[in-house]
Design a protein around this motif. Sequence first.
Motif, PDB file in Angstrom:
ATOM      1  N   GLN A 117      -4.326   2.655  -6.920  1.00 54.50           N
ATOM      2  CA  GLN A 117      -4.046   2.707  -5.881  1.00 54.50           C
ATOM      3  C   GLN A 117      -2.258   2.498  -5.873  1.00 54.50           C
ATOM      4  O   GLN A 117      -1.683   2.747  -4.707  1.00 54.50           O
ATOM      5  N   TYR A 118      -2.358   0.663  -6.502  1.00 54.05           N
ATOM      6  CA  TYR A 118      -0.752   0.018  -6.272  1.00 54.05           C
ATOM      7  C   TYR A 118       0.299   1.418  -7.217  1.00 54.05           C
ATOM      8  O   TYR A 118       1.166   1.904  -6.582  1.00 54.05           O
TER       9      TYR A 118
ATOM     10  N   ALA B 268      15.135  -9.172  -7.435  1.00 46.13           N
ATOM     11  CA  ALA B 268      14.941  -8.453  -8.313  1.00 46.13           C
ATOM     12  C   ALA B 268      13.653  -6.843  -7.658  1.00 46.13           C
ATOM     13  O   ALA B 268      14.325  -5.805  -7.686  1.00 46.13           O
ATOM     14  N   THR B 269      13.057  -7.560  -6.635  1.00 43.46           N
ATOM     15  CA  THR B 269      12.418  -6.044  -5.872  1.00 43.46           C
ATOM     16  C   THR B 269      13.218  -5.534  -4.660  1.00 43.46           C
ATOM     17  O   THR B 269      12.629  -4.386  -4.312  1.00 43.46           O
ATOM     18  N   LEU B 270      13.767  -6.660  -4.209  1.00 44.32           N
ATOM     19  CA  LEU B 270      14.197  -5.849  -3.023  1.00 44.32           C
ATOM     20  C   LEU B 270      15.556  -4.547  -3.471  1.00 44.32           C
ATOM     21  O   LEU B 270      15.574  -3.976  -2.449  1.00 44.32           O
ATOM     22  N   VAL B 271      16.056  -5.022  -4.299  1.00 45.61           N
ATOM     23  CA  VAL B 271      17.018  -3.973  -4.347  1.00 45.61           C
ATOM     24  C   VAL B 271      17.229  -3.314  -5.436  1.00 45.61           C
ATOM     25  O   VAL B 271      18.245  -2.741  -5.748  1.00 45.61           O
ATOM     26  N   GLN B 272      16.552  -3.915  -6.873  1.00 44.32           N
ATOM     27  CA  GLN B 272      16.516  -3.545  -8.296  1.00 44.32           C
ATOM     28  C   GLN B 272      14.926  -2.640  -8.846  1.00 44.32           C
ATOM     29  O   GLN B 272      15.473  -1.729  -9.738  1.00 44.32           O
ATOM     30  N   GLY B 273      14.337  -2.172  -7.538  1.00 45.35           N
ATOM     31  CA  GLY B 273      13.471  -1.587  -7.699  1.00 45.35           C
ATOM     32  C   GLY B 273      12.064  -2.058  -9.034  1.00 45.35           C
ATOM     33  O   GLY B 273      11.345  -1.647 -10.050  1.00 45.35           O
ATOM     34  N   GLU B 274      12.557  -3.360  -9.478  1.00 45.74           N
ATOM     35  CA  GLU B 274      11.207  -3.941  -9.904  1.00 45.74           C
ATOM     36  C   GLU B 274       9.815  -3.530  -9.542  1.00 45.74           C
ATOM     37  O   GLU B 274       9.977  -4.543  -8.206  1.00 45.74           O
ATOM     38  N   THR B 275       9.162  -3.541  -9.662  1.00 46.98           N
ATOM     39  CA  THR B 275       7.596  -3.386  -9.540  1.00 46.98           C
ATOM     40  C   THR B 275       6.849  -4.292 -10.268  1.00 46.98           C
ATOM     41  O   THR B 275       5.656  -4.794  -9.997  1.00 46.98           O
ATOM     42  N   ALA B 276       7.057  -4.599 -11.435  1.00 46.24           N
ATOM     43  CA  ALA B 276       6.047  -5.137 -12.483  1.00 46.24           C
ATOM     44  C   ALA B 276       5.119  -6.138 -12.246  1.00 46.24           C
ATOM     45  O   ALA B 276       4.407  -6.966 -12.038  1.00 46.24           O
ATOM     46  N   ALA B 277       6.372  -7.009 -11.531  1.00 41.72           N
ATOM     47  CA  ALA B 277       5.688  -8.736 -11.061  1.00 41.72           C
ATOM     48  C   ALA B 277       4.824  -8.611 -10.183  1.00 41.72           C
ATOM     49  O   ALA B 277       4.213  -9.314 -10.259  1.00 41.72           O
ATOM     50  N   VAL B 278       4.767  -7.849  -8.994  1.00 40.98           N
ATOM     51  CA  VAL B 278       3.569  -7.829  -7.970  1.00 40.98           C
ATOM     52  C   VAL B 278       3.051  -7.058  -8.414  1.00 40.98           C
ATOM     53  O   VAL B 278       1.614  -7.421  -8.779  1.00 40.98           O
ATOM     54  N   ARG B 279       2.647  -6.024  -8.983  1.00 40.78           N
ATOM     55  CA  ARG B 279       1.823  -5.326 -10.284  1.00 40.78           C
ATOM     56  C   ARG B 279       0.473  -6.333 -10.559  1.00 40.78           C
ATOM     57  O   ARG B 279      -0.449  -6.424 -10.923  1.00 40.78           O
TER      58      ARG B 279
ATOM     59  N   GLN C 212      -0.146   4.801  -7.935  1.00 44.28           N
ATOM     60  CA  GLN C 212      -0.178   6.284  -7.307  1.00 44.28           C
ATOM     61  C   GLN C 212       0.839   5.466  -5.721  1.00 44.28           C
ATOM     62  O   GLN C 212       1.689   6.610  -5.597  1.00 44.28           O
ATOM     63  N   SER C 213       0.795   4.009  -5.446  1.00 44.61           N
ATOM     64  CA  SER C 213       1.641   4.041  -4.258  1.00 44.61           C
ATOM     65  C   SER C 213       2.943   4.443  -4.391  1.00 44.61           C
ATOM     66  O   SER C 213       3.998   4.812  -3.865  1.00 44.61           O
ATOM     67  N   LEU C 214       3.736   3.717  -5.354  1.00 43.89           N
ATOM     68  CA  LEU C 214       4.973   3.879  -6.073  1.00 43.89           C
ATOM     69  C   LEU C 214       5.511   4.742  -6.779  1.00 43.89           C
ATOM     70  O   LEU C 214       6.877   5.230  -6.923  1.00 43.89           O
ATOM     71  N   ASN C 215       4.739   5.650  -7.131  1.00 46.90           N
ATOM     72  CA  ASN C 215       5.326   6.510  -7.933  1.00 46.90           C
ATOM     73  C   ASN C 215       5.168   7.742  -7.219  1.00 46.90           C
ATOM     74  O   ASN C 215       6.029   9.055  -7.267  1.00 46.90           O
ATOM     75  N   SER C 216       4.006   8.079  -6.164  1.00 48.68           N
ATOM     76  CA  SER C 216       4.048   8.950  -5.209  1.00 48.68           C
ATOM     77  C   SER C 216       3.816   8.073  -4.222  1.00 48.68           C
ATOM     78  O   SER C 216       2.687   8.656  -2.956  1.00 48.68           O
ATOM     79  N   PRO C 217       4.922   7.940  -3.228  1.00 49.19           N
ATOM     80  CA  PRO C 217       5.261   6.489  -2.006  1.00 49.19           C
ATOM     81  C   PRO C 217       4.632   8.325  -0.516  1.00 49.19           C
ATOM     82  O   PRO C 217       4.734   9.864  -0.775  1.00 49.19           O
ATOM     83  N   SER C 218       3.544   7.727   0.176  1.00 53.25           N
ATOM     84  CA  SER C 218       3.615   8.761   0.710  1.00 53.25           C
ATOM     85  C   SER C 218       2.530   8.370   2.270  1.00 53.25           C
ATOM     86  O   SER C 218       2.155   6.851   2.500  1.00 53.25           O
ATOM     87  N   ASP C 219       3.059   8.751   3.491  1.00 51.90           N
ATOM     88  CA  ASP C 219       2.773   7.582   4.341  1.00 51.90           C
ATOM     89  C   ASP C 219       1.039   8.539   5.453  1.00 51.90           C
ATOM     90  O   ASP C 219       1.220   9.013   5.996  1.00 51.90           O
ATOM     91  N   ASP C 220      -0.051   7.828   4.724  1.00 50.35           N
ATOM     92  CA  ASP C 220      -1.025   8.203   4.954  1.00 50.35           C
ATOM     93  C   ASP C 220      -2.333   7.480   5.405  1.00 50.35           C
ATOM     94  O   ASP C 220      -3.161   7.328   5.435  1.00 50.35           O
ATOM     95  N   GLN C 221      -1.160   5.926   5.413  1.00 51.87           N
ATOM     96  CA  GLN C 221      -2.059   4.714   5.626  1.00 51.87           C
ATOM     97  C   GLN C 221      -2.312   4.039   4.392  1.00 51.87           C
ATOM     98  O   GLN C 221      -3.128   3.372   4.242  1.00 51.87           O
ATOM     99  N   HIS C 222      -2.173   4.692   3.703  1.00 58.54           N
ATOM    100  CA  HIS C 222      -3.019   4.249   2.354  1.00 58.54           C
ATOM    101  C   HIS C 222      -2.390   4.241   1.025  1.00 58.54           C
ATOM    102  O   HIS C 222      -2.492   3.495  -0.106  1.00 58.54           O
ATOM    103  N   HIS C 223      -0.713   4.575   0.634  1.00 58.21           N
ATOM    104  CA  HIS C 223      -0.035   5.267  -0.403  1.00 58.21           C
ATOM    105  C   HIS C 223       1.431   4.514  -0.523  1.00 58.21           C
ATOM    106  O   HIS C 223       2.158   5.357  -0.831  1.00 58.21           O
ATOM    107  N   ALA C 224       1.596   3.371   0.842  1.00 60.43           N
ATOM    108  CA  ALA C 224       3.182   4.069   1.133  1.00 60.43           C
ATOM    109  C   ALA C 224       3.714   2.287  -0.206  1.00 60.43           C
ATOM    110  O   ALA C 224       2.977   1.454   0.042  1.00 60.43           O
ATOM    111  N   ALA C 225       4.492   2.795  -0.812  1.00 57.53           N
ATOM    112  CA  ALA C 225       5.147   1.554  -1.341  1.00 57.53           C
ATOM    113  C   ALA C 225       5.915   0.037  -0.958  1.00 57.53           C
ATOM    114  O   ALA C 225       4.950  -0.472  -1.530  1.00 57.53           O
ATOM    115  N   THR C 226       6.361   0.690   0.565  1.00 53.46           N
ATOM    116  CA  THR C 226       6.203  -0.417   1.398  1.00 53.46           C
ATOM    117  C   THR C 226       5.337  -1.698   2.114  1.00 53.46           C
ATOM    118  O   THR C 226       5.523  -2.656   2.518  1.00 53.46           O
ATOM    119  N   GLY C 227       3.875  -0.719   1.568  1.00 47.84           N
ATOM    120  CA  GLY C 227       2.595  -1.499   2.406  1.00 47.84           C
ATOM    121  C   GLY C 227       2.773  -2.389   0.986  1.00 47.84           C
ATOM    122  O   GLY C 227       1.888  -3.566   1.731  1.00 47.84           O
TER     123      GLY C 227
END
Length: 353
Positions: A196-197, A175-186, A199-214
Amino acid sequence: MGDPREPPEGTPDGGSGNEDEYRSVVFDESFVRAARIQELSASERLGGYSRGVRPRLGFGHLGSLPRQAVALLLLVVMAFAAAVYFGVSSPRRMGVQPTGNQLTVSMVALSPNSTVSPVPDPRNPFATLPAGYADGAAGLGTPAGAATAHFTRVEVTRALDTVQRFLVASSLDPATLVQGETAAVRALVTPGEQAQYDQSLNSPSDDQHHAATGWLIRFDPGNVALAADSVKVAGGMKVAEADSGTLDIDTDHTFVYALRPAGTDSAAPVSLFSVRRELRFEFDHTDIGAARVRLVDAALQAGPMACGVPLADHLQPLLAGQSAGAPPAVSPADHRVPAWQVCGVLGPLGAGH
């Protein structure tokens, strides 16, 4: 000879001449200070007050206390109030950590030096993996909890269990890998990091702090599908104390996913995609009791991928039959490119296991 205590004219009629009988009605200084009324001063009388006395400010029993005692009492009250304020507002109290950019993320794309090959048997995609990989949570290598200098065995065990649940939710759950589920991790992230979590999911940014994939592993479902729900894992965890109030858990795992193009059936070619995920978690006693993690560092190496592709929102695997081309040259004088954007050459999955 008469009593020297008697007046020359003698004692008045009906009186004994002894002042003891009046002692009970003599007002001492503390009684006068405690009075609720006070005679006006000369300046106040000249100022036109209509009454000859003014009421004294009443503070109940405090009104009869000496000024020094009242001042001391006020100092004690102020000191207590300050202690309560700083205790409640301390950022480490109640498990609420300072908000802001707490998680630091670094990611390395691993580029293949040739065209990505499909696995020989799509029905058994992990058959070519070397020994050392296990299915899902069994490969996480979660150790048994042991007491540290300032954390009990039960607390360490609970922290390890919370980390394992986080890794399962963020790295293994389809569900997290390919279905867009994020609530379980949050739900496993401490309240101080949830902004911060989000913001990372809603507006991902490669700024070392707001990557969803982090925070979690995910693929764009419009491009990639799982060829197998299971994920192969190898790695382990280490426990240490950062200080007397902070427990550190470091994890280092390699996750291997079987992928195929989105919208294709089981006959489509399947390829493997690997992610090395090195994470550092911090816990205080309240975090452990609440079963929440504070993720402070995340380092990812993932491939096969092309160098220079955006990685903050989704990982972008190269699938069977695709190639990346030669990695681009990197100039240390080009300040338009962030220094942390790094690309490497993908090596064999058996190395180090």
